[in-house]
Design an enzyme around this catalytic site. Structure first.
Site, PDB file in Angstrom:
ATOM      1  N   ASP A  46      35.098   2.460  -4.753  1.00 51.09           N
ATOM      2  CA  ASP A  46      34.366   3.693  -4.459  1.00 51.09           C
ATOM      3  C   ASP A  46      32.876   3.428  -4.269  1.00 51.09           C
ATOM      4  OD1 ASP A  46      34.138   6.692  -4.437  1.00 51.09           O
ATOM      5  OD2 ASP A  46      32.905   6.270  -6.204  1.00 51.09           O
ATOM      6  N   GLU A  85      34.394   1.460   0.191  1.00 57.31           N
ATOM      7  CA  GLU A  85      33.750   2.644   0.753  1.00 57.31           C
ATOM      8  C   GLU A  85      32.250   2.406   0.698  1.00 57.31           C
ATOM      9  OE1 GLU A  85      33.069   7.445   0.081  1.00 57.31           O
ATOM     10  OE2 GLU A  85      33.392   6.093  -1.611  1.00 57.31           O
TER      11      GLU A  85
END
Length: 634
Positions: free
Chosen positions: A266, A303
């Site tokens: 993330d 990401e």
């Protein structure tokens, strides 16, 4: 005792349990442990102080469900930072876990990343039950659709029973309300039995605010940097070796013990690390080495909003060596075409030429000036492989971080839904769907939490309002703390069996079957394609090839009907898919069954229209396309 022992509690069938804790801020640490059936009758065992701030101890005659806490300097009781299970929530005692599991995926070696068709899901809203065990029976349905890998949003223990997962505070512990560690292993085992890979979303850029006690044990965090969500993790300051070890051990737990095929990292742009050897580079090397040792393919998917080619560039040339990156540019360009929205970060995107560049290169912003950021943005990804990019038309962020958390299915016609899906699934990149997208799920995916602290709850509400201000959205904001916000976000699986939802699902399945069957569509390559944008007509023409296999795709992103003189190579082309086919209950007519080109051909494209041709010179490609009628039959 060696310092390379696993962190936390490691139980063995003979009843012996080892405990290793990093707590350099404590002078002494005691283990307080009790049987789960008599939690008030506890034993206290002093832990031995080791080098570099570690404490170690062994307890005998321990049941695999024993409860324990660490007592810091004789006064502060805290759960284990490396707890494997928190059945009493983020403030309660940790539980010893029997890690044994009867796996039957011994022959599983994983899939090549280029074969991934990802499906992102949130455990709590994917089924009415909201558990790992409830997902298992749905895997066959996803396999039939054409999904090859599921991506599970974070499952690290978070406060309460409902959360997106990015507020986790025990990275090693599997959320109790989802079913705990054994249930997660059952899900992974089921997926592998169906030949499906499993990726886990992990959060190594911050920890949540409630139940976050790591700072009381040691310098896990730094004051030098901040993230949008709170204190930054210490990956480059004093004691950062031990912080790195903590998170790398966490990653290896998911690969070794839980058999995950990959991790989605993330928001790595929120990880600040000035070290010569970056934490992300070290993490990637350790995870890849674990995969090689297990003879399994293991991938790390990042990401990042930086458009930085180093993320997926090899470490031998100065990169970090991760395997793929989410491509927000592709989403933003497609979103602007589909909706006309130009607020917030969408102001940097303007039309079909942007999407054409995304098809050609991957990222659109590769060093040019960004109006939204008011600076130059990105680096060139021209030479990167197509399987370095994950693309999507919707995901948890792009839905949930809208004011109304509205999906495309809530605002778009059937034509538009099919076109958006086709743009992703016929691109040369790794596609990802967001749960329910494949049948036009109308339920929103709203942001929800179940915090206990009143000040924190109010801070979350305020933060959401401030975040939406830059998009000039004026609608009423739903309350993240309200349980109804969570319940509204649950999928209704029965919808896919009737009406337009059945049509959309059949269309997605058709696209995925064609992608799997036709080499020109399934072999990912940026080089083996020709992309032409007709800006004035909002049309995009893409020719892709692999060996003798050739496919020609025409996309039209507009309400009008247009004619285009298309540069179609000479030969006979067979239409295998037309989004305006009456059998799909679209709004317009059908394209011709065959296209005979002498180097150019005139195409008539209706509103929000897609046509896909294959060159019939290749006998392998002309066996006949699977037909939608059989899937739409009652």
């Amino acid at each position: 005792m060696k310092l390379d022992e696993a962190l936390g509690a490691v139980w063995s069938p003979d009843g012996m349990c080892k405990f290793l804790l990093w707590a350099p801020q404590a002078k002494k640490v005691d283990l307080r442990i009790s049987d789960a059936r008599a939690p008030r009758k506890y034993r206290t065992i002093p832990l031995e102080a080791m080098e570099r701030g570690y404490f170690f101890g062994v307890a005998k005659a321990v049941n695999p469900d024993a409860l324990y806490q660490f007592v810091l300097d004789g006064k502060t009781e805290r759960p284990d930072p490396a707890s494997r299970f928190q059945p009493r929530g983020v403030h309660g005692s940790s539980q010893v876990v029997d890690a044994r599991f009867d796996w039957n995926d011994g022959a599983w070696r994983g899939l090549e990343l280029r074969k991934y068709v990802l499906y992102e899901l949130h455990v709590g809203t994917f089924t009415p039950e909201g558990t790992f065990d409830a997902i298992g029976p749905r895997i066959a349905n996803l396999k039939q659709l054409g999904i090859t890998a599921i991506e599970i949003m974070p499952v690290a223990q978070f406060p309460g029973s409902r959360n997106w997962g990015y507020d986790g505070v025990y990275p090693f512990a599997v959320q109790d309300s989802y079913g705990g560690p054994a249930a997660l292993k059952r899900l992974v085992n089921t997926c592998h039995q169906h030949g499906m890979a499993v990726v886990l979303d992990v959060v190594y850029n911050h920890l949540g605010p409630q139940g976050n006690y790591l700072g009381e044990f040691g310098p896990y965090f730094t004051d030098l940097y901040r993230t949008p969500w709170g204190a930054a993790l210490n990956f480059d300051g004093p004691h950062s070796d031990e912080v790195r070890r903590y998170f790398i051990q966490n990653a290896l737990q998911w690969i070794n013990e839980f058999h995950f095929d990959g991790l989605r990292l993330d928001a790595i742009n929120a990880i600040v690390d000035t070290s010569a050897r970056k934490f992300l580079e070290e993490l990637g090397a350790e995870c890849h080495a674990a995969g090689e040792k297990l003879n399994r393919k293991v991938y790390l998917i990042a990401e990042s909003d930086r458009n930085d080619a180093r993320v997926v560039t090899g470490s031998e040339v100065g990169g970090w060596g991760l395997d793929a990156s989410w491509n927000d540019d592709f989403h933003h360009a497609l979103h602007v075409l589909m909706t006309g929205e130009r607020n917030g970060y969408y102001e940097d995107f303007s039309g079909v030429e942007d999407l054409a560049r995304a098809f050609r290169d991957g990222f659109i912003y590769a060093g040019q000036y960004s109006t939204f950021r008011q600076k130059r943005h990105g680096t060139s990804t021209h030479d990167l492989r197509a399987d370095h990019f994950v693309v999507f038309s919707q995901n948890h962020d792009q839905i949930g971080n809208r004011m109304l958390a509205d999906r495309y299915s809530q605002t778009m016609s059937l034509d538009r839904l099919k076109l958006a899906g086709a743009a992703v699934l016929l691109s040369p990149y790794i596609p990802m769907l967001f749960m329910g997208e494949e049948y036009g799920e109308p339920a929103p995916f709203q942001y929800f939490v179940s915090h206990e602290d009143a000040e924190l709850i109010e801070a979350v509400r305020k933060g959401r309002k401030e975040e939406f201000a830059r998009f000039q959205w004026t609608e009423e904001l739903t309350d993240p703390q309200d349980e109804r916000t969570f319940l509204r976000s649950k999928l209704n699986w029965e919808l896919q069996n009737s009406g337009k939802h059945k049509i959309i699902r059949a269309f997605y399945q058709e696209l995925l079957e064609l992608r799997a069957r036709i080499p020109a569509l399934g072999d990912l390559s940026k080089r083996d394609q020709e992309v032409v944008a007709f800006a004035a007509k909002n049309a995009l023409l893409v020719r892709r090839w692999s060996g003798d296999s050739q496919a020609f795709i025409a996309f039209h992103f507009c309400e009008t009907t247009v004619e285009i003189e298309a540069p179609v190579p000479e030969g006979r082309w067979r239409k295998v898919l037309d989004s305006a086919d009456p059998m799909t209950q679209s709004s317009d007519g059908r394209a011709a069954e065959y296209l005979n080109s002498t180097g150019a051909a005139r195409l008539a494209l209706g509103p929000w229209h897609l046509i896909l041709f294959i060159k019939t010179d290749d006998a392998k490609n002309d066996r006949g396309a699977p037909r939608l009628q059989s899937r739409l039959a009652p």
